[in-house]
Design a protein around this motif. Sequence first.
Motif, PDB file in Angstrom:
ATOM      1  N   PRO A   1       0.774  -1.225   0.000  1.00 33.81           N
ATOM      2  CA  PRO A   1       0.000   0.000   0.000  1.00 33.81           C
ATOM      3  C   PRO A   1       0.807   1.277   0.000  1.00 33.81           C
ATOM      4  O   PRO A   1       1.908   1.348   0.514  1.00 33.81           O
ATOM      5  CB  PRO A   1      -0.822  -0.143   1.281  1.00 33.81           C
ATOM      6  CG  PRO A   1      -0.958  -1.600   1.475  1.00 33.81           C
ATOM      7  CD  PRO A   1       0.335  -2.169   1.004  1.00 33.81           C
TER       8      PRO A   1
ATOM      9  N   VAL B   1      -6.725  -6.707  -1.677  1.00 31.78           N
ATOM     10  CA  VAL B   1      -6.488  -5.649  -2.666  1.00 31.78           C
ATOM     11  C   VAL B   1      -6.374  -6.224  -4.070  1.00 31.78           C
ATOM     12  O   VAL B   1      -6.959  -5.707  -5.020  1.00 31.78           O
ATOM     13  CB  VAL B   1      -5.213  -4.852  -2.308  1.00 31.78           C
ATOM     14  CG1 VAL B   1      -4.832  -3.899  -3.441  1.00 31.78           C
ATOM     15  CG2 VAL B   1      -5.422  -4.072  -1.012  1.00 31.78           C
TER      16      VAL B   1
ATOM     17  N   GLU C   1      -5.191   0.787  -3.151  1.00 30.68           N
ATOM     18  CA  GLU C   1      -5.765   0.016  -2.057  1.00 30.68           C
ATOM     19  C   GLU C   1      -7.155   0.525  -1.682  1.00 30.68           C
ATOM     20  O   GLU C   1      -8.103  -0.244  -1.551  1.00 30.68           O
ATOM     21  CB  GLU C   1      -4.829   0.082  -0.837  1.00 30.68           C
ATOM     22  CG  GLU C   1      -3.516  -0.662  -1.023  1.00 30.68           C
ATOM     23  CD  GLU C   1      -2.604   0.005  -2.046  1.00 30.68           C
ATOM     24  OE1 GLU C   1      -1.872  -0.713  -2.751  1.00 30.68           O
ATOM     25  OE2 GLU C   1      -2.629   1.243  -2.147  1.00 30.68           O
TER      26      GLU C   1
END
Length: 211
Positions: free
Chosen positions: A2, A37, A116
């Motif tokens: 992320p 994700v 994300e």
Amino acid sequence: MPEGPMRDLLFPPSNGGYAKGQETREAILTAALRVLVDEGYAAMTMRRVAKECGIRFGNLTYHYRSHEDLVNALFEAVIGAYEAEFALIVNDPDTAPADRLRRYCRFVLTDIQTRETTHIFPEIWALANHSPFVARLMTEMYRRARAPILEILRDMRPDLSEQGHEDLALFVSATMEGMTMFLGHGKLHADRLSALMDIQVEAFLSAIARA
């Protein structure tokens, strides 16, 4: 991994035991986030997470006995990471309330452009229509996300009732979240974020002043 707050998941403290166990739990949650994700909620099964983490299924269930336990722990780590960021904004004594709100809104609106956030949250919204478990998680997540807005609003407009503060916080939060589908990662109007951010933040301040 992320780019936004989810790069620094806030893991719950260990309740004793070996440090190795805490490391394993953190690795499991990080792997679960990757699967969520990259592949979506439906793919985030216990067996898939164990494979992604490189551990045996039985080892994973030692730490998280059920899928709900795993999802609860992951959401707590995600929400905690956001709360840590929000606290830095809300608890700044040298910044006026209106400027704190600007910082909060700019943080949230910038975050919706991370891969994300764009991938995870709209999926949660859709799942909440059919899963009471996910709906409860979503309700709690956004309650906690609105808490910093409420603190700022109480400073900005102490004359308003608590219901007035609640309504304004809900308006601010819902309006920003709705921008994800238009300004999020890879979305058609993502390049217009900067201009629309300025419009939206000033519209919030105007609405709060008139309430």
